[in-house]
Design a protein around this motif. Sequence first.
Motif, mmCIF file in Angstrom:
data_model
loop_
_atom_site.group_PDB
_atom_site.id
_atom_site.type_symbol
_atom_site.label_atom_id
_atom_site.label_comp_id
_atom_site.label_asym_id
_atom_site.label_seq_id
_atom_site.Cartn_x
_atom_site.Cartn_y
_atom_site.Cartn_z
ATOM 1 N N ILE A 66 0.848 -1.196 0.000
ATOM 2 C CA ILE A 66 0.000 0.000 0.000
ATOM 3 C C ILE A 66 0.874 1.234 0.000
ATOM 4 N N SER A 67 0.268 2.365 -0.290
ATOM 5 C CA SER A 67 0.979 3.633 -0.253
ATOM 6 C C SER A 67 1.420 3.933 1.163
ATOM 7 N N ASN A 68 2.492 4.706 1.259
ATOM 8 C CA ASN A 68 2.988 5.092 2.575
ATOM 9 C C ASN A 68 2.083 6.119 3.248
ATOM 10 N N GLU A 91 6.289 -0.244 -9.100
ATOM 11 C CA GLU A 91 4.945 0.287 -8.882
ATOM 12 C C GLU A 91 4.895 1.254 -7.711
ATOM 13 N N SER A 92 5.587 0.920 -6.640
ATOM 14 C CA SER A 92 5.574 1.724 -5.425
ATOM 15 C C SER A 92 6.871 1.457 -4.682
ATOM 16 N N ILE A 93 7.278 2.387 -3.821
ATOM 17 C CA ILE A 93 8.545 2.224 -3.103
ATOM 18 C C ILE A 93 8.498 1.017 -2.168
ATOM 19 N N GLY A 94 7.300 0.582 -1.782
ATOM 20 C CA GLY A 94 7.177 -0.620 -0.962
ATOM 21 C C GLY A 94 7.557 -1.880 -1.707
ATOM 22 N N CYS A 95 7.647 -1.795 -3.034
ATOM 23 C CA CYS A 95 8.029 -2.931 -3.864
ATOM 24 C C CYS A 95 9.548 -2.993 -4.094
ATOM 25 N N TYR A 155 16.374 -5.728 -4.655
ATOM 26 C CA TYR A 155 15.140 -6.500 -4.703
ATOM 27 C C TYR A 155 14.020 -5.628 -5.288
ATOM 28 N N ILE A 156 13.250 -6.194 -6.207
ATOM 29 C CA ILE A 156 12.085 -5.493 -6.738
ATOM 30 C C ILE A 156 10.934 -6.491 -6.903
ATOM 31 N N TYR A 157 9.745 -6.101 -6.472
ATOM 32 C CA TYR A 157 8.549 -6.943 -6.524
ATOM 33 C C TYR A 157 7.683 -6.459 -7.679
ATOM 34 N N THR A 158 7.574 -7.267 -8.728
ATOM 35 C CA THR A 158 6.856 -6.800 -9.919
ATOM 36 C C THR A 158 6.449 -7.978 -10.805
ATOM 37 N N ASN A 159 5.506 -7.733 -11.691
ATOM 38 C CA ASN A 159 5.187 -8.689 -12.758
ATOM 39 C C ASN A 159 5.144 -7.987 -14.114
ATOM 40 N N TYR A 160 5.569 -6.721 -14.126
ATOM 41 C CA TYR A 160 5.570 -5.958 -15.380
ATOM 42 C C TYR A 160 7.019 -5.720 -15.787
ATOM 43 N N ILE A 161 7.489 -6.502 -16.757
ATOM 44 C CA ILE A 161 8.881 -6.442 -17.196
ATOM 45 C C ILE A 161 8.885 -6.334 -18.718
ATOM 46 N N TYR A 174 2.178 -7.610 5.968
ATOM 47 C CA TYR A 174 3.238 -6.670 5.650
ATOM 48 C C TYR A 174 2.849 -5.824 4.436
ATOM 49 N N ASN A 175 3.214 -4.543 4.489
ATOM 50 C CA ASN A 175 2.851 -3.601 3.431
ATOM 51 C C ASN A 175 4.032 -3.196 2.563
ATOM 52 N N SER A 176 5.168 -3.857 2.758
ATOM 53 C CA SER A 176 6.334 -3.647 1.909
ATOM 54 C C SER A 176 7.110 -4.958 1.885
ATOM 55 N N ILE A 177 8.053 -5.067 0.968
ATOM 56 C CA ILE A 177 8.818 -6.317 0.875
ATOM 57 C C ILE A 177 9.973 -6.364 1.873
ATOM 58 N N ARG A 178 10.222 -5.283 2.598
ATOM 59 C CA ARG A 178 11.369 -5.237 3.515
ATOM 60 C C ARG A 178 11.376 -6.395 4.515
ATOM 61 N N PRO A 179 10.291 -6.607 5.282
ATOM 62 C CA PRO A 179 10.313 -7.733 6.237
ATOM 63 C C PRO A 179 10.282 -9.101 5.558
ATOM 64 N N ILE A 180 9.684 -9.171 4.362
ATOM 65 C CA ILE A 180 9.651 -10.432 3.623
ATOM 66 C C ILE A 180 11.075 -10.860 3.257
ATOM 67 N N ILE A 181 11.903 -9.893 2.881
ATOM 68 C CA ILE A 181 13.300 -10.186 2.545
ATOM 69 C C ILE A 181 14.057 -10.688 3.771
#
Length: 312
Positions: free
Chosen positions: A104-106, A302-306, A275-281, A146-153
């Motif tokens: 989500i947006s910050n 898409e967003s800085i959370g990605c 790290y970047i979370y995306t499906n648009y390449i 989680y709303n960003s990939i930081r903790p997922i990493i």
Amino acid sequence: MSIEEAYSREFEEIIDSEKAYELFWDGHIKDKTAFNCIFCNSRITCANLDKERAEMKNLPHFKSVEGHKDDCDLILIENIKKNGTGTGKERSFIDGEIDELKIISNIVGVKKIINNNISEEGQYNCLKKEKIINGYKEGVRRKSKYNSIRPIISKYQKYNKDKLLNNKYINVYKDKGDRKKDININYSDMFVNVSETNIDKVSKYKRIYYGEGIITKRNNDYMVIFNTGFNKDKYSIRTIFFINTDKHLSQLNNFEQWKNRLEDIVNNKEKLMIYIYTNYIKETSYVNNEKKKINVINPMLESIGCFDYRRL
């Protein structure tokens, strides 16, 4: 004594330390000591909450400030473990097998910080806290959200070390044909090495693509460059994406933090794991500083959370 979860007075939820770290660096909580024990309400702090990952000797974790009360369930569980009587099984509010990722947006959709002044709102918060903790004691379980990939990493790195990547899952979307059916992806499948991936075979679903790289400045924006990009016909193709200051950073609660961190990385020419979370390449081109046209592969941010990085 290990404390896996605590109640956040600012966020008004029971959370784990990785969620606390995410909230702090996104500017949604501000006090590393604003936590309480779920059972006895004693004060708890989150160690390393205010440190960059590179500065840490240990991961973010909860610890007691004043000690637990004598009748606290955490002490009773610890004593059972030490004495070898009973199971000593800890109750968990948070599902340890499945995490939920929803970018989500910050500045949108986030709970506001609690005003600690005594008021009708404060009384409501007390009732809400009581309801949440009672649910915990009754065995209600929720996913870590989680709303960003930081903790997922961070969890990926931990699970990789413990060889648990195929046993831990991330819930990222629901099957449109069956709204009640959750679709979970294990950590092993979610993370994809850019240099080992053919551009013609990328997943149609979002994945976290990673690889070593650098960040450079381009006008007022930032260009992220993988050292070894996606490949095609056995050749590596230059792979880059942009962090646009106006689009990705300017409206953030923690804009200055992000700006300062990126400037330091650029100025110090730091080597990073990107790290970047995306499906648009897509395959595209851009004009470099020497006015030359360069063919590249461009994952869309898409967003800085990605986006996230780790210093090497």
